[in-house]
Scaffold this active site. Structure first.
Site, PDB file in Angstrom:
ATOM      1  N   CYS A   2       0.727  -1.204   0.088  1.00  0.00           N
ATOM      2  CA  CYS A   2       0.015   0.115   0.178  1.00  0.00           C
ATOM      3  C   CYS A   2       0.840   1.430  -0.107  1.00  0.00           C
ATOM      4  CB  CYS A   2      -1.013   0.312   1.091  1.00  0.00           C
ATOM      5  SG  CYS A   2      -2.157  -1.202   1.438  1.00  0.00           S
ATOM      6  N   ARG A  27       4.115  -0.364  -4.650  1.00  0.00           N
ATOM      7  CA  ARG A  27       3.398  -0.910  -3.313  1.00  0.00           C
ATOM      8  C   ARG A  27       2.316  -1.525  -3.509  1.00  0.00           C
ATOM      9  NH1 ARG A  27       6.786   1.513   0.452  1.00  0.00           N
ATOM     10  NH2 ARG A  27       5.264   0.960   2.070  1.00  0.00           N
ATOM     11  N   TRP A  74      -2.816  -2.834  -1.644  1.00  0.00           N
ATOM     12  CA  TRP A  74      -2.323  -4.335  -1.737  1.00  0.00           C
ATOM     13  C   TRP A  74      -3.173  -4.847  -0.859  1.00  0.00           C
ATOM     14  CZ3 TRP A  74      -0.101  -8.235   0.953  1.00  0.00           C
ATOM     15  CH2 TRP A  74       0.092  -9.498   0.109  1.00  0.00           C
ATOM     16  N   ASN A 100      -1.724   1.898   5.633  1.00  0.00           N
ATOM     17  CA  ASN A 100      -0.878   1.158   5.044  1.00  0.00           C
ATOM     18  C   ASN A 100      -0.568   0.231   6.306  1.00  0.00           C
ATOM     19  OD1 ASN A 100       1.007  -0.583   4.230  1.00  0.00           O
ATOM     20  ND2 ASN A 100       2.403   1.266   4.118  1.00  0.00           N
ATOM     21  N   GLY A 101      -0.869  -1.178   6.466  1.00  0.00           N
ATOM     22  CA  GLY A 101      -0.520  -1.905   7.467  1.00  0.00           C
ATOM     23  C   GLY A 101      -1.373  -2.888   7.709  1.00  0.00           C
ATOM     24  N   GLU A 483      17.418 -17.727  -8.500  1.00  0.00           N
ATOM     25  CA  GLU A 483      17.216 -16.301  -8.546  1.00  0.00           C
ATOM     26  C   GLU A 483      16.500 -16.119  -9.888  1.00  0.00           C
ATOM     27  OE1 GLU A 483      16.488 -13.662  -7.226  1.00  0.00           O
ATOM     28  OE2 GLU A 483      16.501 -12.005  -8.737  1.00  0.00           O
ATOM     29  N   LYS A 487      12.795 -14.923 -10.983  1.00  0.00           N
ATOM     30  CA  LYS A 487      12.261 -13.811 -11.882  1.00  0.00           C
ATOM     31  C   LYS A 487      11.348 -14.220 -12.847  1.00  0.00           C
ATOM     32  CE  LYS A 487      13.756 -11.172 -10.254  1.00  0.00           C
ATOM     33  NZ  LYS A 487      14.108 -11.069  -9.169  1.00  0.00           N
ATOM     34  N   GLU A 490       7.802 -14.979 -11.262  1.00  0.00           N
ATOM     35  CA  GLU A 490       7.057 -13.721 -10.712  1.00  0.00           C
ATOM     36  C   GLU A 490       6.548 -12.667 -11.700  1.00  0.00           C
ATOM     37  OE1 GLU A 490       9.117 -11.306  -8.120  1.00  0.00           O
ATOM     38  OE2 GLU A 490      11.017 -11.495  -9.103  1.00  0.00           O
ATOM     39  N   HIS A 506      18.342 -36.618  -7.933  1.00  0.00           N
ATOM     40  CA  HIS A 506      17.400 -37.163  -6.943  1.00  0.00           C
ATOM     41  C   HIS A 506      15.937 -36.550  -6.924  1.00  0.00           C
ATOM     42  CE1 HIS A 506      21.454 -37.858  -5.201  1.00  0.00           C
ATOM     43  NE2 HIS A 506      21.892 -36.677  -5.339  1.00  0.00           N
ATOM     44  N   LYS A 605       5.908  -4.348  -4.231  1.00  0.00           N
ATOM     45  CA  LYS A 605       7.153  -4.096  -4.010  1.00  0.00           C
ATOM     46  C   LYS A 605       7.935  -4.540  -2.735  1.00  0.00           C
ATOM     47  CE  LYS A 605      11.350  -2.803  -6.012  1.00  0.00           C
ATOM     48  NZ  LYS A 605      11.933  -4.261  -6.668  1.00  0.00           N
TER      49      LYS A 605
HETATM   50  C1  F6R Z   1      11.702 -10.607  -6.358  1.00  0.00           C
HETATM   51  C2  F6R Z   1      11.426  -9.558  -5.205  1.00  0.00           C
HETATM   52  C3  F6R Z   1      11.153  -9.922  -3.658  1.00  0.00           C
HETATM   53  C4  F6R Z   1      12.058  -9.113  -2.690  1.00  0.00           C
HETATM   54  C5  F6R Z   1      11.520  -9.481  -1.399  1.00  0.00           C
HETATM   55  C6  F6R Z   1      12.433  -8.845  -0.337  1.00  0.00           C
HETATM   56  O1  F6R Z   1      12.146 -10.078  -7.458  1.00  0.00           O
HETATM   57  O2  F6R Z   1      11.586  -8.574  -5.358  1.00  0.00           O
HETATM   58  O3  F6R Z   1      11.233 -11.385  -3.595  1.00  0.00           O
HETATM   59  O4  F6R Z   1      13.488  -9.408  -3.031  1.00  0.00           O
HETATM   60  O5  F6R Z   1      10.316  -9.075  -1.194  1.00  0.00           O
HETATM   61  O6  F6R Z   1      12.400  -7.332  -0.338  1.00  0.00           O
HETATM   62  P1  F6R Z   1      13.371  -6.377   0.108  1.00  0.00           P
HETATM   63  O7  F6R Z   1      14.894  -6.499  -0.352  1.00  0.00           O
HETATM   64  O8  F6R Z   1      12.840  -5.022  -0.019  1.00  0.00           O
HETATM   65  O9  F6R Z   1      13.495  -6.957   1.498  1.00  0.00           O
END
Ligand code: F6R
Length: 610
Positions: A2, A27, A74, A100-101, A483, A487, A490, A506, A605
């Protein structure tokens, strides 16, 4: 999660709120809404979906007002529809609030208010706050005290902003566990969840701390604690430029951020390498160097992509620093009984510096007396401020929901920490200098990889309809496999798994057939021959193979369907290079599937809820 924005001044607040919400959309983007003070009432406009939909509605209604608040959501409690969108208001529409929360005791509070005859419109936890404030106003308290009393009854987390048509000269904001920043202007003030929303208007900001509440007027603000004690606040000058948060001509923020990596990686190392001494100098760790080097154990904790960076950090620190390293999901950390000793150093990695799980894990480690360091991107974020020492990664604002340039900058900082600790231990001057040389060569090597963009786009075209993907790597490139898979899933919604290449036999090998693409991260390093054997195993089962390989590796081409050739570097730094083609592959696959890569479904994010 949010985003919150607000304005008070002489201008029409509406365009400022809309532009702020657009910058906060990363957000959350389930719904959006604004409320402005207009004569004796608060006018509210809300919509389901993106801010652009809200913007159209706001223009149609010709909304105008010099005081206003806005929110992009969100969803946590209640589905993402217009009714549940913020702002929420009291029954006579004089009071509106954005939040937000998560309010953990909302159902008890809601029942109590309903027994007193209050009618709720939404299914959200947030709506209880506005009715609670209203109940104190009805008892004759002023606006400020009513908000303060209401907040004292809440359990959970909040960043809130409230406006009241009977005291139209102020916005009241408060924070507990969710970020809130005040932007100081000339005869105008701003509020936001983060500075991205207001950097176009001011570079002077004040960060609100947990349990603080502030009255924001057009020409001043007063901050107090929730217990009503004066809070002394410092005005901080932002170093960020407004154009840093634009797409800069790219179709998506994600692509812009991938392409920025030569600079962001350089910024992460800039001024921090002392070649003569073969060591790194990290201002944020000054005075703690020896203590870190003397730690009996280092624990690195983070979530998501930052957790993958932590795994690479484990390999680096164990290779060069003779110190046992553990990596923990921050989200699991405090739900067991982590054995933390005063002789331990804990490193918390977070791009946003606001991830609720990472913040909570950090607080728990601090309570147990360990040395707590933060590695963050967002300057002034909660993790950066609450850690005892730390290092900024200086990647610049990362707006694309999928993290890219923050990951590579995190790896640079982990390499610099490794260099610093290693040199306090047995790492030789020559080895330290060799690492520095290699770190310094990375921006040019990254440029070379980025020039493969159209080649990678063609590969993406071939694989865009795949239903599943496997990503396989060994050693330092195992976290890169994780990773790469994250990517892809998501932003393209293709199911993908990352595995250590040798683990494939395995279990996951059962998945291999002519429809299963496997991406091998196979640079010419000490495990190269073993990875080639794993490639052969997939080939034997007709799997389709893409390899990320060294530029001088001609042998691999006969074994795989596609190879993406990247420059070599030392093993510890290879993830900084090998991850970039995987970012580009995921990006192009998602674009070709017609998806919104900057705002993938269900994600946000900054995950500021548990
Ligand atoms: C993936 C991504 C998330 C963040 C995770 C931690 O692309 O962006 O997996 O890495 O939510 O976020 P931070 O680094 O802001 O604590």
């Amino acid at each position: 999660m949010c985003g919150i924005v607000g304005y008070i001044g002489d201008k029409n607040s509406v365009p400022i709120l809309i532009s702020g919400l657009k910058r906060l959309e990363y957000r959350g983007y389930d719904s959006a809404g604004i409320s402005v003070l207009d004569s004796d009432r608060c006018s509210i406009i809300k919509s389901k979906g993106k801010v652009s939909i809200l913007e159209k509605k706001v223009i149609e209604h010709k909304l105008n007002g010099t005081v206003g608040i806005g929110h992009t959501r969100w969803a946590t409690h209640g589905e993402p529809n217009e009714i549940n969108a913020h702002p929420h208001s009291n029954e006579d529409g004089t009071l509106t609030l954005i939040h937000n929360g998560i309010i953990e005791n909302y159902s008890t509070l809601k029942k109590t208010l309903q027994k007193r005859g209050v009618t709720f419109k939404s299914e959200t936890d947030s709506e209880v706050i506005v009715h609670l404030i209203d109940s104190f106003l009805k008892k004759g308290h002023n606006f400020f005290q009513s908000v303060r009393y209401a907040l004292n009854s809440l359990e959970g987390t909040y960043g809130v902003a409230v406006i009241y048509s009977k005291e139209p000269d102020k916005i009241i904001v408060a924070r507990k566990g969710s970020p809130l920043v005040i932007g100081i202007g000339d005869e105008e003030n701003f509020i936001a969840s983060d500075v991205n929303a207001i950097v176009a208007y001011t570079s002077q900001v004040v960060y609100l701390e947990d349990d603080e509440i502030a009255e924001i007027y057009r020409d001043r603000f007063n901050a107090r604690t929730i217990k009503d004690i004066e809070a002394v606040k410092e005005v901080v000058e932002l170093e960020m430029a407004a154009d840093e948060v634009d797409k800069g001509g790219f179709e998506h923020f994600m692509l812009k951020e991938i392409m920025e990596q030569p600079e962001s990686v350089f910024n992460a190392m800039r001024g921090r390498l002392l070649f003569e001494d073969g060591i790194s100098k990290l201002g944020g760790l000054k005075g703690f160097e020896q203590k870190i080097a003397d730690s009996e154990r280092i624990i690195i904790s983070a979530c998501g992509t930052s957790w993958h960076a932590a795994l690479v950090g484990e390999y680096m620190l164990e290779q060069f620093c003779e110190v046992p390293v553990e990596v923990d999901y921050a989200s699991e950390f405090r739900y067991r009984n982590p054995i933390i000793k005063k002789t331990d150093t804990l490193i918390f990695i977070s791009q946003s510096g606001e991830t609720a799980d990472t913040l909570a894990a950090m607080r728990e480690a601090k309570r147990k007396g360990a040395l707590v360091l933060g590695v963050c991107n967002v300057v002034g974020s909660s993790i950066a401020r609450e850690s005892q020492a730390g290092v900024y990664i200086h990647a610049g604002p990362e707006i694309g929901v999928a993290s890219t340039k923050a990951f590579t900058a995190q790896l640079i900082v982990l390499a610099l920490i490794t260099l610093m600790v290693g040199r306090h231990k047995s790492l030789s001057l020559v080895d330290g200098q060799n690492i520095i040389r290699e770190i310094q060569s990375l921006p040019e090597k990254i440029k070379k990889i980025l020039s493969l963009n159209s080649e990678i786009e063609k590969i993406a075209e071939k694989f865009k309809d795949a239903k599943n993907f496997l990503y396989l790597g060994r050693g330092y490139n195992f976290p890169v496999a994780l990773e790469g898979a994250l990517k892809l899933k998501e932003i393209s919604y293709i199911h993908a798994e990352g595995y250590p290449a040798a683990e494939m036999k395995h279990g996951p090998i059962a998945l291999i057939d002519e429809n299963m693409p496997a991406v091998f991260i196979a640079p010419k390093d000490s495990v190269y021959d073993k990875v080639i054997s794993n490639i052969e195993e997939v080939r034997a089962r007709k799997g389709r193979i893409i390899a990320i390989a060294s530029e001088n590796d001609n042998k691999i081409d006969s074994l795989v369907e596609y190879s993406i050739k990247i420059p070599d570097t030392i093993r510890m730094l290879m993830p900084i290079l090998s991850v970039i083609p995987l970012q580009m592959l995921a990006y192009h696959i998602a674009v070709k599937r017609g998806l919104n890569v900057d705002q993938p479904r269900n994600l946000a994010k900054s995950v500021t809820v548990e």
